[in-house]
Scaffold this active site. Sequence first.
Site, PDB file in Angstrom:
ATOM      1  N   ASP A  44       0.841  -1.203   0.000  1.00  0.00           N
ATOM      2  CA  ASP A  44       0.000   0.000   0.000  1.00  0.00           C
ATOM      3  C   ASP A  44       0.878   1.256   0.000  1.00  0.00           C
ATOM      4  OD1 ASP A  44       0.853  -0.143   2.597  1.00  0.00           O
ATOM      5  OD2 ASP A  44      -1.119   0.093   3.513  1.00  0.00           O
ATOM      6  N   SER A  45       2.207   1.052   0.012  1.00  0.00           N
ATOM      7  CA  SER A  45       3.129   2.168  -0.249  1.00  0.00           C
ATOM      8  C   SER A  45       2.809   2.770  -1.615  1.00  0.00           C
ATOM      9  CB  SER A  45       4.583   1.682  -0.206  1.00  0.00           C
ATOM     10  OG  SER A  45       4.761   0.557  -1.040  1.00  0.00           O
ATOM     11  N   ASP A  83      -1.148  -6.056  -0.067  1.00  0.00           N
ATOM     12  CA  ASP A  83      -1.510  -5.459   1.223  1.00  0.00           C
ATOM     13  C   ASP A  83      -3.013  -5.282   1.364  1.00  0.00           C
ATOM     14  OD1 ASP A  83       0.744  -5.083   2.762  1.00  0.00           O
ATOM     15  OD2 ASP A  83       1.240  -3.139   1.876  1.00  0.00           O
ATOM     16  N   LYS A 113      -1.144  -9.326   3.199  1.00  0.00           N
ATOM     17  CA  LYS A 113      -0.367  -8.883   4.367  1.00  0.00           C
ATOM     18  C   LYS A 113      -1.219  -7.895   5.147  1.00  0.00           C
ATOM     19  CE  LYS A 113       3.349  -5.978   3.802  1.00  0.00           C
ATOM     20  NZ  LYS A 113       2.933  -4.719   4.453  1.00  0.00           N
ATOM     21  N   GLU A 115      -1.177  -5.247   8.718  1.00  0.00           N
ATOM     22  CA  GLU A 115      -0.385  -4.596   9.750  1.00  0.00           C
ATOM     23  C   GLU A 115      -1.084  -4.724  11.101  1.00  0.00           C
ATOM     24  OE1 GLU A 115       0.330  -0.503   8.638  1.00  0.00           O
ATOM     25  OE2 GLU A 115       1.050  -1.061   6.653  1.00  0.00           O
ATOM     26  N   GLU A 182       9.318  -4.178  10.281  1.00  0.00           N
ATOM     27  CA  GLU A 182       9.765  -2.904   9.686  1.00  0.00           C
ATOM     28  C   GLU A 182      10.325  -1.988  10.763  1.00  0.00           C
ATOM     29  OE1 GLU A 182       6.952  -0.947   7.093  1.00  0.00           O
ATOM     30  OE2 GLU A 182       8.212   0.836   6.922  1.00  0.00           O
TER      31      GLU A 182
HETATM   32  O1  KIV Z   1       3.561  -1.099   1.551  1.00  0.00           O
HETATM   33  C1  KIV Z   1       4.733  -1.480   1.514  1.00  0.00           C
HETATM   34  O2  KIV Z   1       5.474  -1.268   0.531  1.00  0.00           O
HETATM   35  C2  KIV Z   1       5.256  -2.189   2.669  1.00  0.00           C
HETATM   36  C3  KIV Z   1       6.744  -2.295   2.772  1.00  0.00           C
HETATM   37  C4  KIV Z   1       7.311  -1.028   3.273  1.00  0.00           C
HETATM   38  C5  KIV Z   1       7.140  -3.453   3.572  1.00  0.00           C
HETATM   39  O3  KIV Z   1       4.521  -2.627   3.490  1.00  0.00           O
END
Ligand code: KIV
Length: 271
Positions: A44-45, A83, A113, A115, A182
């Site tokens: 989600d970056s 994500d 994934k 968080e 992280e």
């Molecule tokens: O969203 C993302 O790119 C991430 C990485 C920073 C691990 O979660």
Amino acid sequence: MKKTILTLQAQKDKNEKITMITAYEYSAAKLLDQLGVDMILVGDSLGMVVLGYEDTLSVSMKDMIHHSKAVARGVKEAFIVADLPFMSYQASIKEAVKNSAKLLKKGRANAVKLEGGSTYLPHIKAISEAGIPVMSHLGLTPQFVNVLGGYKLQGNDEFKAEQMIQDAKNAQEVGAFAVLLECVPWQLTQKITEKLTIPVIGIGAGKFCDGQVLVWHDILGFNLDFKPKFVKNFSDISEGLKAFIQEVKEGSFPDKAHSFNASKELLNKLY
Ligand code: KIV
């Protein structure tokens, strides 16, 4: 051969490092796949590095599905993790399972994934029991930036370090196939990696874990806004772009090798 959670587990067991890089679109994903990266993260970056938001909170399920699909079209072998974006899983376990399923069914990801620590163990359990591989993201969790008070090192006091160790162990216990850490001190990463039987992937977490992930833009030196301490630019995309601008300005590009030639017959007819 398509990589699976078994391939990744075997890499941990053989002490063979796992590589993971983010991608958000077809061409980048195809290149990474051809280069043999083990895992691609549709992170989600994307909200920050592709869409230009100031944080990841505005990223939607629609964004994630759109980009995950594009990535999946370019991939044959790498294991794709997508994500779960902000508020796609926090509100309820049911939402978490439904949205995870969408990332697999529509986004064609292989895993999701999420968080967060102990609060999200029931979510991890339910997602995993629904047949969806799930990675737990601990330490600096950017979706929680407002409660963390910024993008800061995590687990740097005894209580928080102990809590992170426990969260990682519990995530494994309830069915996570891997843990991502992280921005945590490398010694804590090492402890967690030794205690877990599943792969531990780090970013800003030192080298004593089973694999490393970096954001595509950071590897290529796109750090336009901010460059965290843990980022290494392995290549500088600006050099190539500067060369294009310079060669066009000075007239050395395109040369004959990059131009099409008309036949004499055609030219004779034109004059
Ligand atoms: O969203 C993302 O790119 C991430 C990485 C920073 C691990 O979660």
